[in-house]
Design a protein around this motif. Sequence first.
Motif, PDB file in Angstrom:
ATOM      1  N   THR A  51       0.804  -1.220   0.000  1.00  0.00           N
ATOM      2  CA  THR A  51       0.000   0.000   0.000  1.00  0.00           C
ATOM      3  C   THR A  51       0.839   1.272   0.000  1.00  0.00           C
ATOM      4  O   THR A  51       0.357   2.315  -0.429  1.00  0.00           O
ATOM      5  CB  THR A  51      -0.960   0.029   1.207  1.00  0.00           C
ATOM      6  N   SER A  52       2.069   1.214   0.449  1.00  0.00           N
ATOM      7  CA  SER A  52       2.910   2.421   0.490  1.00  0.00           C
ATOM      8  C   SER A  52       3.103   3.054  -0.882  1.00  0.00           C
ATOM      9  O   SER A  52       2.948   4.271  -1.016  1.00  0.00           O
ATOM     10  CB  SER A  52       4.263   2.115   1.122  1.00  0.00           C
ATOM     11  N   PRO A  53       3.442   2.276  -1.920  1.00  0.00           N
ATOM     12  CA  PRO A  53       3.590   2.908  -3.245  1.00  0.00           C
ATOM     13  C   PRO A  53       2.286   3.543  -3.740  1.00  0.00           C
ATOM     14  O   PRO A  53       2.290   4.618  -4.330  1.00  0.00           O
ATOM     15  CB  PRO A  53       4.023   1.769  -4.163  1.00  0.00           C
ATOM     16  N   ILE A  54       1.176   2.893  -3.459  1.00  0.00           N
ATOM     17  CA  ILE A  54      -0.122   3.428  -3.887  1.00  0.00           C
ATOM     18  C   ILE A  54      -0.424   4.721  -3.139  1.00  0.00           C
ATOM     19  O   ILE A  54      -0.859   5.713  -3.730  1.00  0.00           O
ATOM     20  CB  ILE A  54      -1.241   2.387  -3.674  1.00  0.00           C
ATOM     21  N   ASN A  55      -0.174   4.720  -1.844  1.00  0.00           N
ATOM     22  CA  ASN A  55      -0.405   5.927  -1.044  1.00  0.00           C
ATOM     23  C   ASN A  55       0.471   7.081  -1.521  1.00  0.00           C
ATOM     24  O   ASN A  55       0.029   8.228  -1.552  1.00  0.00           O
ATOM     25  CB  ASN A  55      -0.156   5.658   0.440  1.00  0.00           C
ATOM     26  N   MET A  56       1.705   6.770  -1.901  1.00  0.00           N
ATOM     27  CA  MET A  56       2.617   7.799  -2.388  1.00  0.00           C
ATOM     28  C   MET A  56       2.106   8.395  -3.700  1.00  0.00           C
ATOM     29  O   MET A  56       2.131   9.610  -3.888  1.00  0.00           O
ATOM     30  CB  MET A  56       4.027   7.248  -2.588  1.00  0.00           C
ATOM     31  N   VAL A  57       1.628   7.552  -4.592  1.00  0.00           N
ATOM     32  CA  VAL A  57       1.091   8.021  -5.871  1.00  0.00           C
ATOM     33  C   VAL A  57      -0.129   8.910  -5.631  1.00  0.00           C
ATOM     34  O   VAL A  57      -0.281   9.956  -6.267  1.00  0.00           O
ATOM     35  CB  VAL A  57       0.747   6.829  -6.802  1.00  0.00           C
ATOM     36  N   VAL A  58      -0.973   8.519  -4.693  1.00  0.00           N
ATOM     37  CA  VAL A  58      -2.163   9.311  -4.368  1.00  0.00           C
ATOM     38  C   VAL A  58      -1.751  10.682  -3.831  1.00  0.00           C
ATOM     39  O   VAL A  58      -2.298  11.711  -4.235  1.00  0.00           O
ATOM     40  CB  VAL A  58      -3.064   8.564  -3.357  1.00  0.00           C
ATOM     41  N   LYS A  59      -0.779  10.710  -2.930  1.00  0.00           N
ATOM     42  CA  LYS A  59      -0.317  11.981  -2.370  1.00  0.00           C
ATOM     43  C   LYS A  59       0.292  12.880  -3.448  1.00  0.00           C
ATOM     44  O   LYS A  59       0.057  14.086  -3.464  1.00  0.00           O
ATOM     45  CB  LYS A  59       0.699  11.741  -1.255  1.00  0.00           C
TER      46      LYS A  59
END
Length: 85
Positions: A7-15
Amino acid sequence: MIHKLFTSPINMVVKIGEKVKEEVDREFYDLEHIQQKLIHLQMMYELGEIEDDAYKQQESELLLRYEIAKKREMEQIEEMTKRKK
């Protein structure tokens, strides 16, 4: 732990996407920026560098953006005054 790896890469892309949207909105609805574009458009028109139809179309788009920006500014002011009460 494994959940964070996925989930970290996805959260980073969202941010990053949210930051990009904020910057685009800031430039697209910045009152000073719009006013400068209107002045530049007027000068181009007066110097004959732009056709009448193109001028009218661009002017109406900029005026619409200005109106939206002004409404957003007023909403922010109202929101800030409500918080202070």
